[in-house]
Design a protein around this motif. Structure first.
Motif, PDB file in Angstrom:
ATOM      1  N   SER A 189       0.777  -1.534  -0.152  1.00  0.00           N
ATOM      2  CA  SER A 189       0.117   0.212  -0.163  1.00  0.00           C
ATOM      3  C   SER A 189       1.073   1.204  -0.018  1.00  0.00           C
ATOM      4  O   SER A 189       0.634   2.347  -0.506  1.00  0.00           O
ATOM      5  CB  SER A 189      -0.840   0.018   1.371  1.00  0.00           C
ATOM      6  OG  SER A 189      -0.351   0.059   2.401  1.00  0.00           O
ATOM      7  N   THR A 190       2.392   1.458   1.053  1.00  0.00           N
ATOM      8  CA  THR A 190       2.889   2.146   0.957  1.00  0.00           C
ATOM      9  C   THR A 190       3.426   2.789  -0.737  1.00  0.00           C
ATOM     10  O   THR A 190       3.644   3.869  -1.006  1.00  0.00           O
ATOM     11  CB  THR A 190       4.170   2.069   1.563  1.00  0.00           C
ATOM     12  OG1 THR A 190       3.610   2.056   3.380  1.00  0.00           O
ATOM     13  CG2 THR A 190       5.305   3.639   2.117  1.00  0.00           C
ATOM     14  N   GLN A 218       1.026   7.005  -6.775  1.00  0.00           N
ATOM     15  CA  GLN A 218      -0.226   8.150  -6.675  1.00  0.00           C
ATOM     16  C   GLN A 218       0.164   9.525  -6.453  1.00  0.00           C
ATOM     17  O   GLN A 218      -0.254  10.371  -7.359  1.00  0.00           O
ATOM     18  CB  GLN A 218      -1.171   7.590  -6.205  1.00  0.00           C
ATOM     19  CG  GLN A 218      -2.169   6.510  -6.443  1.00  0.00           C
ATOM     20  CD  GLN A 218      -3.063   5.342  -5.865  1.00  0.00           C
ATOM     21  OE1 GLN A 218      -2.962   5.611  -4.835  1.00  0.00           O
ATOM     22  NE2 GLN A 218      -3.706   5.082  -6.898  1.00  0.00           N
ATOM     23  N   ALA A 219       0.871   9.034  -5.506  1.00  0.00           N
ATOM     24  CA  ALA A 219       1.657  10.569  -5.088  1.00  0.00           C
ATOM     25  C   ALA A 219       2.983  11.804  -6.110  1.00  0.00           C
ATOM     26  O   ALA A 219       2.526  13.117  -6.373  1.00  0.00           O
ATOM     27  CB  ALA A 219       2.278  10.740  -3.315  1.00  0.00           C
ATOM     28  N   ALA A 220       3.463  10.580  -6.627  1.00  0.00           N
ATOM     29  CA  ALA A 220       4.554  11.250  -7.373  1.00  0.00           C
ATOM     30  C   ALA A 220       3.935  11.274  -8.595  1.00  0.00           C
ATOM     31  O   ALA A 220       4.012  12.597  -9.689  1.00  0.00           O
ATOM     32  CB  ALA A 220       5.307  10.309  -8.160  1.00  0.00           C
ATOM     33  N   ALA A 221       2.697  10.938  -9.281  1.00  0.00           N
ATOM     34  CA  ALA A 221       1.619  11.431 -10.732  1.00  0.00           C
ATOM     35  C   ALA A 221       0.945  12.652  -9.750  1.00  0.00           C
ATOM     36  O   ALA A 221       0.875  13.394 -11.053  1.00  0.00           O
ATOM     37  CB  ALA A 221       0.315  10.494 -10.735  1.00  0.00           C
ATOM     38  N   LEU A 258      -0.097  14.601 -13.730  1.00  0.00           N
ATOM     39  CA  LEU A 258      -0.449  13.325 -14.649  1.00  0.00           C
ATOM     40  C   LEU A 258      -1.596  12.596 -13.927  1.00  0.00           C
ATOM     41  O   LEU A 258      -2.030  12.572 -12.819  1.00  0.00           O
ATOM     42  CB  LEU A 258       1.461  12.619 -14.285  1.00  0.00           C
ATOM     43  CG  LEU A 258       2.100  12.723 -14.702  1.00  0.00           C
ATOM     44  CD1 LEU A 258       3.222  12.326 -14.971  1.00  0.00           C
ATOM     45  CD2 LEU A 258       1.747  13.026 -16.309  1.00  0.00           C
ATOM     46  N   PRO A 259      -1.951  12.174 -15.189  1.00  0.00           N
ATOM     47  CA  PRO A 259      -2.706  11.053 -14.242  1.00  0.00           C
ATOM     48  C   PRO A 259      -2.660  10.725 -13.253  1.00  0.00           C
ATOM     49  O   PRO A 259      -2.379   9.890 -13.478  1.00  0.00           O
ATOM     50  CB  PRO A 259      -4.290  10.812 -15.445  1.00  0.00           C
ATOM     51  CG  PRO A 259      -3.469  12.124 -16.841  1.00  0.00           C
ATOM     52  CD  PRO A 259      -2.123  12.192 -16.491  1.00  0.00           C
ATOM     53  N   VAL A 260      -3.792  10.405 -12.137  1.00  0.00           N
ATOM     54  CA  VAL A 260      -3.417   9.408 -11.148  1.00  0.00           C
ATOM     55  C   VAL A 260      -3.913   8.327 -11.482  1.00  0.00           C
ATOM     56  O   VAL A 260      -5.351   7.303 -11.812  1.00  0.00           O
ATOM     57  CB  VAL A 260      -4.327   9.936  -9.815  1.00  0.00           C
ATOM     58  CG1 VAL A 260      -3.540   8.673  -8.722  1.00  0.00           C
ATOM     59  CG2 VAL A 260      -3.262  11.061  -9.886  1.00  0.00           C
ATOM     60  N   PRO A 261      -3.403   7.035 -10.958  1.00  0.00           N
ATOM     61  CA  PRO A 261      -3.340   5.929 -11.538  1.00  0.00           C
ATOM     62  C   PRO A 261      -3.983   5.063 -10.853  1.00  0.00           C
ATOM     63  O   PRO A 261      -3.978   5.572  -9.221  1.00  0.00           O
ATOM     64  CB  PRO A 261      -2.174   4.933 -11.547  1.00  0.00           C
ATOM     65  CG  PRO A 261      -1.012   5.496 -10.824  1.00  0.00           C
ATOM     66  CD  PRO A 261      -1.574   6.944 -10.943  1.00  0.00           C
ATOM     67  N   ARG A 262      -5.472   4.346 -10.655  1.00  0.00           N
ATOM     68  CA  ARG A 262      -6.041   3.680  -9.638  1.00  0.00           C
ATOM     69  C   ARG A 262      -5.229   2.202  -9.241  1.00  0.00           C
ATOM     70  O   ARG A 262      -3.940   2.803  -9.381  1.00  0.00           O
ATOM     71  CB  ARG A 262      -6.841   2.255 -10.553  1.00  0.00           C
ATOM     72  CG  ARG A 262      -8.453   3.689 -10.867  1.00  0.00           C
ATOM     73  CD  ARG A 262      -9.294   2.857 -12.215  1.00  0.00           C
ATOM     74  NE  ARG A 262      -8.593   1.381 -12.437  1.00  0.00           N
ATOM     75  CZ  ARG A 262      -8.580   1.520 -13.432  1.00  0.00           C
ATOM     76  NH1 ARG A 262      -8.187   2.002 -14.741  1.00  0.00           N
ATOM     77  NH2 ARG A 262      -8.127   0.965 -13.934  1.00  0.00           N
ATOM     78  N   ALA A 271       5.264   1.335 -17.133  1.00  0.00           N
ATOM     79  CA  ALA A 271       4.041   0.484 -17.299  1.00  0.00           C
ATOM     80  C   ALA A 271       3.325   1.231 -16.459  1.00  0.00           C
ATOM     81  O   ALA A 271       1.414   1.304 -18.000  1.00  0.00           O
ATOM     82  CB  ALA A 271       4.370  -0.203 -16.845  1.00  0.00           C
ATOM     83  N   VAL A 272       2.923   2.434 -15.910  1.00  0.00           N
ATOM     84  CA  VAL A 272       1.846   2.932 -15.052  1.00  0.00           C
ATOM     85  C   VAL A 272       1.233   4.308 -16.241  1.00  0.00           C
ATOM     86  O   VAL A 272       0.196   4.242 -16.054  1.00  0.00           O
ATOM     87  CB  VAL A 272       2.193   3.158 -13.431  1.00  0.00           C
ATOM     88  CG1 VAL A 272       1.029   3.305 -13.577  1.00  0.00           C
ATOM     89  CG2 VAL A 272       2.875   2.227 -12.894  1.00  0.00           C
ATOM     90  N   PHE A 273       2.900   4.600 -16.899  1.00  0.00           N
ATOM     91  CA  PHE A 273       2.656   5.633 -17.324  1.00  0.00           C
ATOM     92  C   PHE A 273       2.772   6.014 -19.056  1.00  0.00           C
ATOM     93  O   PHE A 273       3.731   6.425 -19.428  1.00  0.00           O
ATOM     94  CB  PHE A 273       2.945   7.421 -16.570  1.00  0.00           C
ATOM     95  CG  PHE A 273       2.911   7.525 -15.254  1.00  0.00           C
ATOM     96  CD1 PHE A 273       1.270   8.154 -15.145  1.00  0.00           C
ATOM     97  CD2 PHE A 273       3.711   6.530 -14.195  1.00  0.00           C
ATOM     98  CE1 PHE A 273       0.813   8.148 -13.243  1.00  0.00           C
ATOM     99  CE2 PHE A 273       3.225   7.271 -12.868  1.00  0.00           C
ATOM    100  CZ  PHE A 273       1.737   7.495 -12.199  1.00  0.00           C
ATOM    101  N   PRO A 274       2.323   4.974 -19.664  1.00  0.00           N
ATOM    102  CA  PRO A 274       2.891   5.444 -20.857  1.00  0.00           C
ATOM    103  C   PRO A 274       2.552   6.070 -21.706  1.00  0.00           C
ATOM    104  O   PRO A 274       1.972   6.949 -21.239  1.00  0.00           O
ATOM    105  CB  PRO A 274       2.348   4.084 -21.207  1.00  0.00           C
ATOM    106  CG  PRO A 274       0.982   3.633 -20.816  1.00  0.00           C
ATOM    107  CD  PRO A 274       1.265   4.268 -19.354  1.00  0.00           C
TER     108      PRO A 274
END
Length: 219
Positions: A22-23, A29-32, A37-41, A59-62
């Motif tokens: 979870s951390t 998400q905080a970095a986004a 940037l759009p915050v990933p789920r 991979a998260v932010f292609p």
């Protein structure tokens, strides 16, 4: 007493030994947010746990501006480090590792963490002396490439056919498959059970206690 199946037991770190899933998700998400940037789920962020940090961000932010990846990594590290002192091992991990060590198994770690990050974590929880060797994503190819397991077995003089990789993600299990080693899934980490099962692990452990019991009777 002769070993049943394995001489070398390799563990993933985050989500397998340390309760950090979870951390990591919250730090991604905080970095986004920091960079607009759009915050990933949660499930998007947790899926990349186990990869090297740069590979995870890609991979998260292609498709984002390439220069932003380095900034994402920097902001992720900032947020993760603020929570790092709070992270703990899963209940039962220390006892399991101590017993395996006392029983003469070679123990190792193969992780998507950086070398600095893993050493900091090992020192913080006092486990450095229990592992014969470790491999990190900034030292070799990221999972699921087999290099980490290949390098660990060569270094320790072990056979991949008598090596098992234990992890909470498909990245861990696919690395084991790619290396010709066995794989064991743990169900309390980052990836859903059905995804883990698709990699056909030798065993799937719902808890650390189940993993400890299985290793004591079968490894």
């Amino acid at each position: 007493m002769a070993r049943k199946q394995f001489d070398l037991i390799v563990f993933d770190w985050d989500g397998t030994l340390m309760d950090s899933t979870s951390t990591i998700v919250k730090s991604i998400q905080a970095a986004a947010r920091d960079l607009g940037l759009p915050v990933p789920r949660d499930e998007q962020a947790s899926h990349v746990i186990g990869l090297g940090l740069h590979e995870a961000m890609q991979a998260v932010f292609p498709g984002i501006e390439p220069a932003l990846y380095a900034k994402l990594v920097e902001r992720y590290r900032f947020h993760f480090l603020t929570k790092d002192p709070e992270l703990v091992l899963f209940d039962g991990v220390r006892e399991m590792l101590t017993e395996l060590s006392q029983n003469g198994y070679f123990l190792a770690v193969a992780t998507g963490k950086s070398r600095v990050g893993l050493n900091r974590a090992l020192n913080a929880v006092g486990l450095l002396s229990l592992f014969h060797s470790t491999r990190c994503a900034d030292e070799t190819f990221s999972k699921p490439h087999p290099a980490m397991l290949q390098e660990l077995t060569r270094e320790l003089g072990q056979d991949l056919k008598r090596t098992v990789m234990i992890g909470d993600t498909t990245h861990d299990l696919l690395m084991a498959n790619n290396a010709g080693a066995a794989g064991i899934a743990v169900e309390y980490g980052a990836h859903p059970v059905e995804q883990l099962q698709s990699c056909q692990p030798l065993f799937s452990a719902p808890t650390v206690a189940h993993l400890h019991e299985w290793l004591s009777g079968n490894a």
